[in-house]
Design a protein around this motif. Structure first.
Motif, short mmCIF file in Angstrom:
data_model
loop_
_atom_site.label_atom_id
_atom_site.label_comp_id
_atom_site.label_asym_id
_atom_site.label_seq_id
_atom_site.Cartn_x
_atom_site.Cartn_y
_atom_site.Cartn_z
N LYS A 179 -33.83 7.32 14.33
CA LYS A 179 -35.20 7.11 14.80
C LYS A 179 -35.62 8.11 15.86
O LYS A 179 -36.81 8.36 16.06
CB LYS A 179 -35.35 5.67 15.28
CG LYS A 179 -35.17 4.66 14.15
CD LYS A 179 -35.29 3.23 14.64
CE LYS A 179 -35.09 2.26 13.49
NZ LYS A 179 -33.73 2.33 12.92
N THR A 180 -34.65 8.68 16.55
CA THR A 180 -34.96 9.71 17.52
C THR A 180 -35.71 10.88 16.89
O THR A 180 -36.53 11.54 17.54
CB THR A 180 -33.67 10.22 18.19
OG1 THR A 180 -33.07 9.14 18.91
CG2 THR A 180 -33.94 11.36 19.16
N CYS A 181 -35.47 11.13 15.59
CA CYS A 181 -36.15 12.24 14.92
C CYS A 181 -37.66 12.07 14.97
O CYS A 181 -38.40 13.05 15.16
CB CYS A 181 -35.68 12.35 13.48
SG CYS A 181 -33.96 12.86 13.29
N MET A 182 -38.15 10.83 14.77
CA MET A 182 -39.59 10.60 14.83
C MET A 182 -40.11 10.88 16.24
O MET A 182 -41.19 11.44 16.42
CB MET A 182 -39.91 9.17 14.41
CG MET A 182 -39.63 8.88 12.97
SD MET A 182 -40.32 7.29 12.47
CE MET A 182 -39.46 6.20 13.59
N ALA A 183 -39.34 10.47 17.25
CA ALA A 183 -39.76 10.70 18.62
C ALA A 183 -39.81 12.19 18.93
O ALA A 183 -40.69 12.65 19.67
CB ALA A 183 -38.82 9.98 19.58
N GLU A 189 -41.04 4.07 10.01
CA GLU A 189 -39.68 4.61 9.97
C GLU A 189 -39.55 5.52 8.77
O GLU A 189 -40.19 5.30 7.73
CB GLU A 189 -38.64 3.48 9.87
CG GLU A 189 -38.56 2.59 11.09
CD GLU A 189 -37.41 1.61 11.01
OE1 GLU A 189 -36.51 1.82 10.17
OE2 GLU A 189 -37.42 0.64 11.77
N PHE A 190 -38.69 6.53 8.91
CA PHE A 190 -38.34 7.40 7.80
C PHE A 190 -36.95 7.04 7.31
O PHE A 190 -36.00 6.99 8.10
CB PHE A 190 -38.33 8.87 8.24
CG PHE A 190 -39.53 9.64 7.81
CD1 PHE A 190 -39.71 9.97 6.47
CD2 PHE A 190 -40.49 10.03 8.72
CE1 PHE A 190 -40.82 10.68 6.06
CE2 PHE A 190 -41.60 10.74 8.33
CZ PHE A 190 -41.78 11.07 6.99
N GLY A 191 -36.83 6.77 6.03
CA GLY A 191 -35.52 6.64 5.41
C GLY A 191 -35.28 7.88 4.58
O GLY A 191 -36.12 8.26 3.76
N THR A 192 -34.17 8.56 4.80
CA THR A 192 -33.85 9.77 4.05
C THR A 192 -32.50 9.57 3.37
O THR A 192 -31.55 9.09 3.97
CB THR A 192 -33.79 11.00 4.96
OG1 THR A 192 -32.88 10.76 6.03
CG2 THR A 192 -35.16 11.32 5.54
N LEU A 235 -39.93 16.88 9.28
CA LEU A 235 -38.74 16.15 9.71
C LEU A 235 -37.48 16.96 9.40
O LEU A 235 -36.60 17.13 10.27
CB LEU A 235 -38.69 14.80 9.00
CG LEU A 235 -37.51 13.89 9.31
CD1 LEU A 235 -37.67 13.25 10.67
CD2 LEU A 235 -37.39 12.80 8.24
N MET A 236 -37.38 17.47 8.17
CA MET A 236 -36.20 18.21 7.76
C MET A 236 -36.11 19.57 8.47
O MET A 236 -35.03 20.17 8.55
CB MET A 236 -36.21 18.44 6.25
CG MET A 236 -36.22 17.16 5.43
SD MET A 236 -34.78 16.12 5.77
CE MET A 236 -35.12 14.73 4.71
N ALA A 237 -37.23 20.04 9.00
CA ALA A 237 -37.24 21.34 9.67
C ALA A 237 -36.97 21.23 11.18
O ALA A 237 -36.97 22.25 11.87
CB ALA A 237 -38.59 22.03 9.45
N LEU A 238 -36.74 20.03 11.69
CA LEU A 238 -36.56 19.86 13.14
C LEU A 238 -35.44 20.72 13.73
O LEU A 238 -35.61 21.27 14.83
CB LEU A 238 -36.31 18.38 13.47
CG LEU A 238 -37.54 17.46 13.39
CD1 LEU A 238 -37.13 16.01 13.67
CD2 LEU A 238 -38.62 17.90 14.38
N ALA A 254 -30.95 19.42 3.47
CA ALA A 254 -31.16 18.04 2.99
C ALA A 254 -32.42 17.99 2.14
O ALA A 254 -33.47 18.52 2.52
CB ALA A 254 -31.27 17.09 4.17
N PRO A 255 -32.34 17.38 0.96
CA PRO A 255 -33.51 17.33 0.07
C PRO A 255 -34.56 16.35 0.57
O PRO A 255 -34.26 15.40 1.30
CB PRO A 255 -32.91 16.86 -1.26
CG PRO A 255 -31.72 16.05 -0.85
CD PRO A 255 -31.17 16.71 0.38
N LEU A 256 -35.79 16.58 0.16
CA LEU A 256 -36.89 15.67 0.49
C LEU A 256 -36.79 14.46 -0.43
O LEU A 256 -37.44 14.39 -1.47
CB LEU A 256 -38.24 16.36 0.30
CG LEU A 256 -38.63 17.43 1.32
CD1 LEU A 256 -39.95 18.06 0.94
CD2 LEU A 256 -38.72 16.84 2.71
N CYS A 257 -35.98 13.51 -0.05
CA CYS A 257 -35.80 12.32 -0.87
C CYS A 257 -35.60 11.12 0.03
O CYS A 257 -34.77 11.16 0.95
CB CYS A 257 -34.59 12.47 -1.79
SG CYS A 257 -34.28 11.01 -2.81
#
Length: 452
Positions: free
Chosen positions: A285-289, A123-126, A67-70, A104-107
């Protein structure tokens, strides 16, 4: 499943003569580090297999890394293109990117359903502002103070990971970069006016102080600088735990001016901001898509594609141009409408979510067209496994559903929490979006020696 057997054993014990199991939530309500939490609790704990939790947590950590590498994977590192693709624009984008090309940290916390066979990320919450850190681990610790339940936990090998200890350890590590040789002074900062009626941060403050941290809460407008130090109400602070979001600052020049004190202190190494606002870009949420869509698959390795398919439900973006640009996707959404759920991009707490199975066929495409104007995703429905729960007054059985919150940090998996709702009551299980939602204690069974 073994977890079902543990739940059945708990319910059977609860119905036995003289058992206090149906009164366990009273311990939570009176516990010193939880008593300021005003919410309700599920009458029994939830159970997951230890190996399953560890395996899924490892998958989740890898998925969060993807996700963070998108931006790099899909946009050649161009943050302008990435932000445009996930609908982060204008002042909101400027605030989120204020600290530049930070990593952005993995948190955060991922919301997860267990469908009875496996777990799926909904869902991802960051970022640091997500709820649950305040009470989940303490709920587990509290119940083990009951002698009868402690014996049950020992019999079934129950264990847990204490969120607060992970968080306190992380804050100490961060503080060591600006305050070596001593514990840091930590200030959790909310947006202007946001602390009024806010209970969860005060619960977190109680927990962090119990764990030995000098931990304070306030609002960004209470900040000042004195002799080069960032101060909250005159007290110098080392670590800013961010509870505010870009939306709370945008359009408020005074709030932005105070937040600048934090940003500059972080840039100059006078204090540490946990976490940067950039983290919230990845909540969209677009990030997951973007990970799920066919066009992106060639940018991932075979193992990464297998991970995405295993953990992430089918998810697609709808925007204002989709109906003209991608008729095949529109047709697929039409055919699958009773197995899809619509989620607006950039919103949380279940706001604006519409389950397709609750929408008449004739209304489905007009609804999608309307939602697409502001940007949304459609996601494959995941049906949560049933949880049989006994009513503490009557002893009658009722089926509940749970959404699990898996916490992740740079240090790895940081524990579990759950929110629950009676089955069939709503497609959204969230404390802020549904008054009937209850927090639940979560243990993993067949535990192997992790300290509680």
């Amino acid at each position: 499943m073994a977890a079902d057997r543990v739940a059945a054993a708990f319910n059977a014990r609860a119905l036995s003569r003289g058992s206090r199991f149906l009164d366990l939530t009273e311990r939570l309500e009176k516990h010193p580090t939880l008593e300021r939490w005003p919410g309700d609790y599920l009458p029994r704990p939830l159970f997951l297999g230890r190996r399953e939790v560890r395996s899924f947590a490892a998958d989740l950590q890898r998925l969060a890394g993807l996700l963070m590498a998108l931006p790099e994977r899909l946009f050649d590192g161009d943050m302008d293109r990435f932000c445009a693709a996930v609908h982060v624009t204008g002042e909101r984008a400027a605030l989120m990117r204020r600290l530049g090309a930070t990593t952005a940290p993995l948190c955060g916390r991922a919301d997860v359903y267990h469908d009875g066979t496996s777990m799926k990320v909904l869902e991802f919450g960051t970022g640091s502002e997500l709820g649950g850190w305040d009470r989940a681990g303490e709920m587990c610790r509290c119940l083990l103070g009951d002698r009868e339940f402690a014996a049950f936990a020992d019999e079934h090998g129950l264990g847990y990971t204490h969120h607060g200890r992970y968080l306190a350890g992380l804050l100490r590590q961060l503080g060591a970069t600006v305050a070596p040789g001593r514990d840091p002074v930590v200030a959790l900062l909310e947006g202007p006016g946001a602390l009024a009626g806010c209970h969860s941060w005060r619960v977190l403050q109680d927990q962090m102080r119990w764990l030995g941290l000098d931990f304070h809460i306030g609002e960004v407008t209470e900040l000042s600088e004195r002799r080069g130090r960032l101060c909250l109400r005159g007290r110098p602070i080392d670590v800013v735990y961010r509870g505010f979001e870009a939306d709370q600052l945008a359009g408020d020049p005074d709030a932005v001016r105070y937040a600048e004190l934090v940003f500059r202190a972080h840039e100059e190494g006078r204090a540490v901001l946990w976490t940067p606002l950039e983290s919230n870009i990845f909540c969209e949420k677009t990030c997951m898509a973007l990970m799920s869509e066919p066009a992106a698959r060639e940018r991932f390795t075979t193992r990464e594609r297998e991970l995405i398919d295993r953990v992430l439900p089918w998810t697609r973006v709808l925007d204002a141009g989709t109906f003209d640009r991608d008729p095949d996707l529109v047709d697929e959404c039409r055919r699958r409408h009773r197995s899809l759920i619509v989620k607006p991009n950039g919103r949380y707490g279940g706001y604006g979510v519409v389950p397709g199975w609750k929408v008449a066929e004739r209304d489905w495409l007009p609804l999608l067209r309307a939602k697409a104007v502001d940007g949304c995703v459609v996601q494959e429905r995941v049906v949560p496994r049933p949880e049989t729960v006994l009513d503490p007054v009557t002893g009658a059985e009722r089926i509940w559903n749970a959404v699990y919150g898996f916490f992740y940090t740079p240090l790895g998996h940081a524990g579990l929490e759950a929110r629950t709702l009676p089955a069939g009551e709503s497609a959204v299980i969230g404390i802020s979006g549904n008054a009937g939602t209850r927090s639940a204690v979560v243990y993993h069974h067949d535990h192997e020696g992790e300290a509680a």
